[in-house]
Structures are given as structure tokens and as C-alpha cells.
Design an enzyme around this catalytic site. Structure first.
Site, PDB file in Angstrom:
ATOM      1  N   SER A   1      11.847  36.284  27.015  1.00 33.99           N
ATOM      2  CA  SER A   1      11.594  35.539  28.254  1.00 33.99           C
ATOM      3  C   SER A   1      10.152  35.747  28.713  1.00 33.99           C
ATOM      4  O   SER A   1       9.222  35.483  27.954  1.00 33.99           O
ATOM      5  CB  SER A   1      12.624  35.953  29.309  1.00 33.99           C
ATOM      6  OG  SER A   1      12.632  35.073  30.405  1.00 33.99           O
TER       7      SER A   1
ATOM      8  N   HIS B   1      20.492  32.170  28.026  1.00 35.22           N
ATOM      9  CA  HIS B   1      19.255  32.957  28.151  1.00 35.22           C
ATOM     10  C   HIS B   1      19.571  34.413  27.824  1.00 35.22           C
ATOM     11  O   HIS B   1      19.703  35.261  28.712  1.00 35.22           O
ATOM     12  CB  HIS B   1      18.697  32.816  29.569  1.00 35.22           C
ATOM     13  CG  HIS B   1      17.242  33.170  29.690  1.00 35.22           C
ATOM     14  ND1 HIS B   1      16.238  32.426  29.099  1.00 35.22           N
ATOM     15  CD2 HIS B   1      16.626  34.202  30.322  1.00 35.22           C
ATOM     16  CE1 HIS B   1      15.067  32.972  29.384  1.00 35.22           C
ATOM     17  NE2 HIS B   1      15.283  34.042  30.115  1.00 35.22           N
TER      18      HIS B   1
ATOM     19  N   ASP C   1      20.240  27.266  27.124  1.00 35.42           N
ATOM     20  CA  ASP C   1      19.462  27.945  28.157  1.00 35.42           C
ATOM     21  C   ASP C   1      19.312  27.034  29.378  1.00 35.42           C
ATOM     22  O   ASP C   1      19.350  25.812  29.275  1.00 35.42           O
ATOM     23  CB  ASP C   1      18.078  28.314  27.602  1.00 35.42           C
ATOM     24  CG  ASP C   1      17.457  29.486  28.337  1.00 35.42           C
ATOM     25  OD1 ASP C   1      17.975  29.855  29.405  1.00 35.42           O
ATOM     26  OD2 ASP C   1      16.448  30.018  27.847  1.00 35.42           O
TER      27      ASP C   1
END
Length: 235
Positions: free
Chosen positions: A122, A212, A180
Site C-alpha cells: 500500500s 486490500h 480492492d
């Protein structure tokens, strides 16, 4: 000039002679210990090697604008979570300087930069892309898991300038789940496409149904890619 703040680290040491290093950066709000535990839970037996030290730093707590200024362990600030807004370069560049001390510590320990890989999950992946593409393009590779760069990121221009000058660039390994949130998968894929367009060697893997998060098949691919980029040195 103010002294660069040392980051807290946890690390997985190699079982043999240390000849290469991986720096793995966590996502926003996490810690090095947190993402290390997540990797260990997902990856069987572990993201571990006989010759590679895997380092998990923790970002210092700082006010984070998308959380209305609340303190969070983030690598840099964002004006908002969007690929269309300008990057918060002041905080990005300051953290690149701080993370550079970890790279230098590994160099001081006898590991050359071409025997290092930088990556993350991320926000950690975006941070790794800035660090590798703009400040340490002589590392062996960079990985970005569930990550993206802003549409007009300065990292794209840095890559293009090096490619036009015939200078080396790290190889990019990127993964993203198709489920996601907030079309992040598309943003990640666009990042890979744009970096490839300006001269970077990229590989992008999509994982159907993955949100995610990390998953075992993704981590197994990452393990194999790291090993291919940083093979053991023959004695």
C-alpha cells in the site's frame, strides 16, 4: 541541518552469510512489527532466505491529513487519497532521506546497493517507488503490493530522464487484488503501465477476488522474484 531520525526496525536474519538485503515498508497506520507478523501468517514457511536480511522499519507517527490531522504511522502525508491530486513532496522527500540511512547502514555492513531490494504494501509500496526510482535507482529491484503512484508523480519523470540518458533502472514487481476498494486495482495497473511507458521493466500480477490485503500466492511469487534478483553468491 537537523539530524535524521532513526527508525525502529525489526528484521529477519539470514540463516547463512548475509550477502543481500530487502527493505519491506508497511502500509499506512501499521508498523514494521505488524506487517512482519502479517507476512509470517500469510507466507508458509516465511519470507526468509539463507543469505538475505529482510528489514521491516516502522514509520514515525505524524499528523495525517486524510485522518483530519490525527497522528498515524505513515511514510508521508497526502492531501487526500486520490491519484489526481499533487503529491506531498516535502514529507515524501524527508522520508526518502530518513530511509536512506537504512540503505547506508546495509552498505556499511558490506551489502552493495545492487544487492538490495526495496518494496512495500500500500503506502509502503508508493514510498518504495519514490525511494528507488528517484534516489536509489542502483538497487536490484522494487516491489509494490496493492500500491499506486499519483497520476503526475515526479517518479515518472525521474524514470523517464534516466531511461533517456541510458542509465540503469531497477526492475519493478507489482501485485494487486481485483477486489480492492476505490478502483485501487486500476490505479495500480495504471502506475505499472506508465512506468513501463517511460522506460522501466515492470511485471504486474492481478489476483481475482483479493481485497486490500496480502495472500499466500502473491507472497510466493514475491519470494521467487526476490530470489531471482538476489541469488546466493557462490563461495
Amino acid at each position: 541541518m537537523a539530524a535524521v531520525r532513526k527508525l525502529q526496525l525489526c528484521a529477519v536474519s539470514p540463516t547463512g552469510k548475509h550477502s543481500a538485503s530487502v527493505i519491506f515498508l508497511h502500509g499506512s497506520g501499521d508498523t514494521g512489527q505488524g506487517v512482519r507478523a502479517w507476512v509470517r501468517d500469510v507466507m508458509v514457511p516465511d519470507l526468509a532466505f539463507t543469505h538475505i536480511r529482510v528489514i521491516y522499519p516502522t514509520a514515525p507517527a505524524r499528523p495525517y491529513t486524510p485522518m483530519r490531522g490525527a497522528l498515524s504511522n505513515v511514510w508521508f502525508d497526502r492531501h487526500k487519497i486520490s491519484r489526481d491530486c499533487p503529491e506531498h513532496l516535502e514529507s515524501i522527500d524527508a522520508m526518502c532521506s530518513t530511509l536512506g540511512t537504512i540503505i547506508q547502514d546495509e552498505v556499511n555492513a558490506g551489502v552493495p546497493k545492487h544487492r538490495m531490494i526495496i518494496g512495500g504494501f500500500s503506502m509502503g509500496g508508493a514510498m518504495a517507488l519514490h525511494l528507488a526510482c528517484r534516489f536509489h535507482p542502483d538497487v536490484a529491484g522494487v516491489f509494490a503490493l496493492s500500491s499506486f503512484l499519483n497520476k503526475d508523480s515526479v517518479a515518472f519523470q525521474a524514470v523517464e530522464d534516466r531511461a533517456r540518458a541510458g542509465l540503469s533502472l531497477p526492475e519493478l514487481f507489482q501485485c494487486h487484488g481485483t477486489s480492492d476498494d476505490l478502483v485501487l486495482h486500476q490505479w495500480g495497473q495504471d502506475t505499472s503501465t506508465l512506468l513501463k511507458k517511460v522506460g522501466m521493466s515492470t511485471t504486474f500480477h492481478s489476483f481475482p477476488g483479493l481485497y486490500h490485503q496480502l495472500c499466500q500466492p502473491e507472497m510466493e511469487l514475491l519470494h521467487s522474484w526476490i530470489f531471482s534478483r538476489l541469488p546466493p553468491i557462490a563461495s
